[in-house]
Design a protein around this motif. Structure first.
Motif, PDB file in Angstrom:
ATOM      1  N   ASP A 586       0.872  -1.173   0.000  1.00 19.03           N
ATOM      2  CA  ASP A 586       0.000   0.000   0.000  1.00 19.03           C
ATOM      3  C   ASP A 586       0.916   1.234   0.000  1.00 19.03           C
ATOM      4  O   ASP A 586       1.368   1.700   1.046  1.00 19.03           O
ATOM      5  CB  ASP A 586      -0.871  -0.049   1.262  1.00 19.03           C
ATOM      6  CG  ASP A 586      -1.948   1.017   1.249  1.00 19.03           C
ATOM      7  OD1 ASP A 586      -1.839   1.956   0.442  1.00 19.03           O
ATOM      8  OD2 ASP A 586      -2.892   0.909   2.053  1.00 19.03           O
ATOM      9  N   VAL A 587       1.213   1.730  -1.195  1.00 17.94           N
ATOM     10  CA  VAL A 587       2.274   2.738  -1.345  1.00 17.94           C
ATOM     11  C   VAL A 587       2.030   3.978  -0.483  1.00 17.94           C
ATOM     12  O   VAL A 587       2.938   4.458   0.200  1.00 17.94           O
ATOM     13  CB  VAL A 587       2.380   3.161  -2.834  1.00 17.94           C
ATOM     14  CG1 VAL A 587       3.347   4.327  -3.003  1.00 17.94           C
ATOM     15  CG2 VAL A 587       2.797   1.997  -3.700  1.00 17.94           C
ATOM     16  N   ASP A 588       0.818   4.492  -0.530  1.00 17.56           N
ATOM     17  CA  ASP A 588       0.563   5.758   0.165  1.00 17.56           C
ATOM     18  C   ASP A 588       0.388   5.599   1.671  1.00 17.56           C
ATOM     19  O   ASP A 588       0.569   6.552   2.420  1.00 17.56           O
ATOM     20  CB  ASP A 588      -0.702   6.430  -0.390  1.00 17.56           C
ATOM     21  CG  ASP A 588      -0.445   7.086  -1.738  1.00 17.56           C
ATOM     22  OD1 ASP A 588       0.728   7.366  -2.048  1.00 17.56           O
ATOM     23  OD2 ASP A 588      -1.420   7.325  -2.480  1.00 17.56           O
ATOM     24  N   LYS A 589      -0.008   4.401   2.077  1.00 16.97           N
ATOM     25  CA  LYS A 589      -0.284   4.207   3.514  1.00 16.97           C
ATOM     26  C   LYS A 589       0.456   2.971   4.019  1.00 16.97           C
ATOM     27  O   LYS A 589      -0.138   1.944   4.330  1.00 16.97           O
ATOM     28  CB  LYS A 589      -1.797   4.062   3.731  1.00 16.97           C
ATOM     29  CG  LYS A 589      -2.573   5.319   3.352  1.00 16.97           C
ATOM     30  CD  LYS A 589      -4.001   5.267   3.794  1.00 16.97           C
ATOM     31  CE  LYS A 589      -4.887   4.448   2.928  1.00 16.97           C
ATOM     32  NZ  LYS A 589      -5.321   5.015   1.671  1.00 16.97           N
ATOM     33  N   PRO A 590       1.769   3.033   4.104  1.00 17.77           N
ATOM     34  CA  PRO A 590       2.531   1.867   4.546  1.00 17.77           C
ATOM     35  C   PRO A 590       2.161   1.462   5.976  1.00 17.77           C
ATOM     36  O   PRO A 590       1.779   2.310   6.785  1.00 17.77           O
ATOM     37  CB  PRO A 590       3.990   2.327   4.472  1.00 17.77           C
ATOM     38  CG  PRO A 590       3.951   3.802   4.344  1.00 17.77           C
ATOM     39  CD  PRO A 590       2.622   4.197   3.825  1.00 17.77           C
ATOM     40  N   ARG A 591       2.328   0.156   6.222  1.00 18.41           N
ATOM     41  CA  ARG A 591       1.896  -0.366   7.529  1.00 18.41           C
ATOM     42  C   ARG A 591       2.656   0.314   8.684  1.00 18.41           C
ATOM     43  O   ARG A 591       3.821   0.670   8.544  1.00 18.41           O
ATOM     44  CB  ARG A 591       2.096  -1.887   7.566  1.00 18.41           C
ATOM     45  CG  ARG A 591       3.555  -2.294   7.579  1.00 18.41           C
ATOM     46  CD  ARG A 591       3.735  -3.784   7.502  1.00 18.41           C
ATOM     47  NE  ARG A 591       5.147  -4.109   7.493  1.00 18.41           N
ATOM     48  CZ  ARG A 591       5.654  -5.214   6.952  1.00 18.41           C
ATOM     49  NH1 ARG A 591       4.862  -6.085   6.364  1.00 18.41           N
ATOM     50  NH2 ARG A 591       6.948  -5.440   7.002  1.00 18.41           N
ATOM     51  N   ASN A 592       1.982   0.425   9.779  1.00 16.52           N
ATOM     52  CA  ASN A 592       2.547   0.903  11.061  1.00 16.52           C
ATOM     53  C   ASN A 592       2.966   2.374  11.063  1.00 16.52           C
ATOM     54  O   ASN A 592       3.427   2.879  12.092  1.00 16.52           O
ATOM     55  CB  ASN A 592       3.782   0.090  11.502  1.00 16.52           C
ATOM     56  CG  ASN A 592       3.504  -1.384  11.594  1.00 16.52           C
ATOM     57  OD1 ASN A 592       2.347  -1.764  11.741  1.00 16.52           O
ATOM     58  ND2 ASN A 592       4.521  -2.211  11.503  1.00 16.52           N
ATOM     59  N   LEU A 593       2.903   3.047   9.929  1.00 24.56           N
ATOM     60  CA  LEU A 593       3.448   4.409   9.877  1.00 24.56           C
ATOM     61  C   LEU A 593       2.346   5.461   9.936  1.00 24.56           C
ATOM     62  O   LEU A 593       1.217   5.203   9.538  1.00 24.56           O
ATOM     63  CB  LEU A 593       4.245   4.611   8.595  1.00 24.56           C
ATOM     64  CG  LEU A 593       5.599   3.934   8.549  1.00 24.56           C
ATOM     65  CD1 LEU A 593       6.241   4.133   7.201  1.00 24.56           C
ATOM     66  CD2 LEU A 593       6.504   4.514   9.632  1.00 24.56           C
ATOM     67  N   ALA A 594       2.713   6.625  10.401  1.00 21.04           N
ATOM     68  CA  ALA A 594       1.786   7.749  10.439  1.00 21.04           C
ATOM     69  C   ALA A 594       2.446   8.940   9.777  1.00 21.04           C
ATOM     70  O   ALA A 594       3.668   9.078   9.804  1.00 21.04           O
ATOM     71  CB  ALA A 594       1.452   8.081  11.877  1.00 21.04           C
TER      72      ALA A 594
END
Ligand code: F6R
Length: 600
Positions: A586-594
């Motif tokens: 998920d390019v725009d919403k990578p896991r665990n990141l904000a």
């Protein structure tokens, strides 16, 4: 990180809240929820996972012209439906959403809530249960709210519904961002104007320690002790199209492509009538008075700071240190006599930076924030601000903000040098314009970088990026970009350090990318690439035009060596993008990141 949207008005709140939360998705979250209030009832819907799932879970017939919504990025307790917001008090009278971290939640539980059965593991539930506790002792809801706020240590942005007062939302803020928006059919509250831009461009800022009673027609602001506050609205300078993907499949790709435009916009904003690059007089004076600059930042912004140090020392002759914000308090350097602290933060909300800002302000030091977000916490609280003018950056992975930060640091350095009467051996305006053109050329070569991602990264476990001098800082950024969106373990190294340990990791087929843009280290870097190739690495050289040989396949358009990071990072941004895409991430919403990291 967590996001809040609230609405009170004459329209149905459901879609306003869900659409608003979707606009906040970019901040990063792992669960979401909304509460809808009508004259008789409050209905709460929560889900772990994406807003789309929440949307599916909200009953078709759910009604309410008042409501609050929340995206949660887990801090206290795992991502789950129980821990998702909104949280309700035991009786169901109060319903609350909260961003931030309550540091004394355990103490408050022990002091006031020993008999209350908690339904979640969150610090947030303590707030709503305390409000109920104080209200049950006879306080009005507003007084119970204020009393609770007075007990909280930490950070918060809060929206509260009271079943017994359906005509209002109670709102409060301390260190976490929150805005009030005014629309023709009601009022909104949001962590970010982007959430509610479809409804209004008129916003009222909230300051720390303030409480707002929001009704469909009024915004009553007061200090925590009840003293009324009046504040005029402002027009948010956001263009709704800035926050749309348009024809792009991802925001990240759109934002990479916007970089030439951002360069030109920055040149325009920071130019005087005589066509000389210049910064605001206050900033100029602050730098002039300082005997040393301390750049404080995190992640990509820290990488921009490392490049900025080169400009400030080499072009302007100003001694500069660069520090990771989260380490600064424990590893505080010996400060010079007249330090200027420069906070670099795309969001302007990064808690690690803010914590340093608060400390150094207490010590009486001068502060400057370089940010993309006018009105953000770091901008408001620092003595001076320089804006990036990059437009909203929605993809979690920072691209255009990084190059804008570097461009602005170069302008600051040029301005200081000019202020000292130095004669520069290059024309900064012309060179930055050349950078914009070079970026355009690189963005047109997407197919090459897509192929590079296929050739080198389609099934690798790890990847290494090496550089020397300023290229070292760029390859650190290249590695961060790749790891955060493709989950390939990637490291950026000073090429000379390889042989001191890391070279042990090189195996048959390990991808090693070498960046060569600095003439004085080009030979060494080529040598380092040969060393790893001899041990089986799959090497890839990315080299500037002037340093290329006939065997080099990936040649960068020529820009002035000072400005090479602005161009040389673009291929790496594209490489990371395509690697993530090919791996189905998920390019725009990578896991665990904000996107906006509002906890320390
Ligand atoms: C990486 C990235 C982060 C941010 C960091 C600081 O692509 O975006 O490393 O740079 O979280 O954020 P800001 O600049 O908002 O302070």
């Amino acid at each position: 990180m967590c996001g809040i949207v609230g609405y009170i008005g004459t329209e149905q709140a459901k879609d306003i809240l869900l659409n608003g939360l979707e606009r906040l998705e970019y901040r990063g979250y792992d669960s979401a929820g909304i509460a809808l209030m009508n004259a008789t009832n409050v209905e709460v819907y929560k889900e772990k996972g994406r807003i789309a799932k929440l949307r599916g879970a909200v009953a078709e017939e759910a009604e309410g012209t008042t409501g609050i919504g929340h995206t949660r990025w887990a801090t206290h307790g795992v991502p789950s439906q129980e821990n998702a917001h909104p949280h309700q008090s035991t009786s169901g009278r109060f319903t609350l959403v909260h961003n931030g971290v309550i540091e004394n939640d355990q103490e408050l539980k022990e002091a006031y809530l020993l008999d209350v059965g908690m339904k979640s593991e969150t610090d947030t539930e303590v707030i709503v249960q305390l409000i109920e506790q104080f209200a049950s002792e006879g306080l009005s809801a507003e007084t119970a709210f204020r009393k609770t706020l007075g007990l909280l240590q930490g950070s918060y942005a809060i929206g509260l519904l009271d079943k017994e007062a359906p005509e209002r939302i109670l709102v409060a803020k301390q260190k976490s961002p929150l805005l009030i928006g005014l629309s023709s059919h009601g009022n909104v509250v949001a962590s970010d104007a982007m959430a509610t831009l479809a409804l209004t461009d008129q916003y009222v800022e909230m300051m720390d320690g303030e409480v707002v009673i929001l009704t469909k027609g009024e915004v009553n602001i007061s200090a925590l002790d009840g003293t009324p506050v009046s504040r005029a609205p402002y027009t948010a300078e956001l263009d709704a199209t800035d926050i749309e993907k348009g024809t792009y499949p991802h925001f990240m790709l759109k934002e990479i492509d916007e970089q030439p435009l951002v360069m030109r916009r920055i040149i325009q904003h920071y130019q005087d009538d005589a066509g000389r690059l210049k910064v605001d007089e206050g900033v100029r004076q602050a730098v002039k008075l300082a005997d040393r600059l301390y750049i404080v930042a995190c992640g990509t912004s820290w990488h921009a700071g490392l490049v900025g140090k080169q400009f400030l020392e080499n072009i302007a002759g100003v001694p500069t240190e660069v520090h990771i914000a989260s380490e600064f308090s424990y590893n505080r350097p010996l400060l010079s006599e007249r330090p200027l602290f420069v906070f670099i933060s795309q969001s302007g909300e990064t808690a690690d930076c803010r914590s340093v800002l608060v400390d150094v302000k207490q010590l009486g030091h001068s502060t400057l924030t370089i940010t993309n977000s006018p009105g953000s916490t770091l901008s408001r609280e620092a003595d001076h601000t320089l804006l990036l003018h990059a437009g909203p950056e929605i993809a979690v992975a920072s691209t255009k903000a990084y190059t804008a930060q570097i461009a602005l640091l170069s302008i600051l350095a040029v301005d200081v040098a000019q202020g000292k009467g130095a004669t520069l051996d290059f024309d900064p305006l012309k060179e930055l314009a050349i950078v914009a053109n070079a970026m355009e050329v690189l963005c047109d070569e997407k197919d090459d970088y897509e192929q590079m991602a296929r050739d080198y990264l389609s099934d690798t476990r790890n990847a290494f990026f090496i550089g020397r001098a300023v290229d070292y800082y760029v390859v650190m950024e290249a590695a961060l970009k790749l790891k955060e969106i493709s989950y390939i373990q990637a490291e950026g190294f000073a090429a000379g350090e390889l042989k001191h340990g890391t070279i042990a990791l090189i195996e048959d087929g390990t991808p090693v990318f070498g960046l060569i843009s600095q003439p004085h280290v080009a030979g060494h870097l080529r040598g380092n690439l040969q060393e790893v190739a001899a041990r089986g690495a799959h090497t890839c050289t990315i080299v500037t035009h002037d340093l290329a040989t006939t065997n080099d396949a990936h040649v960068l358009p020529e820009v002035h060596p000072h400005y090479s990071p602005l161009a040389s990072v673009v291929p790496f941004q594209l490489l990371a993008y395509y690697a993530a895409l090919h791996r189905g991430c998920d390019v725009d919403k990578p896991r665990n990141l904000a996107k906006s990291v509002t906890v320390e």
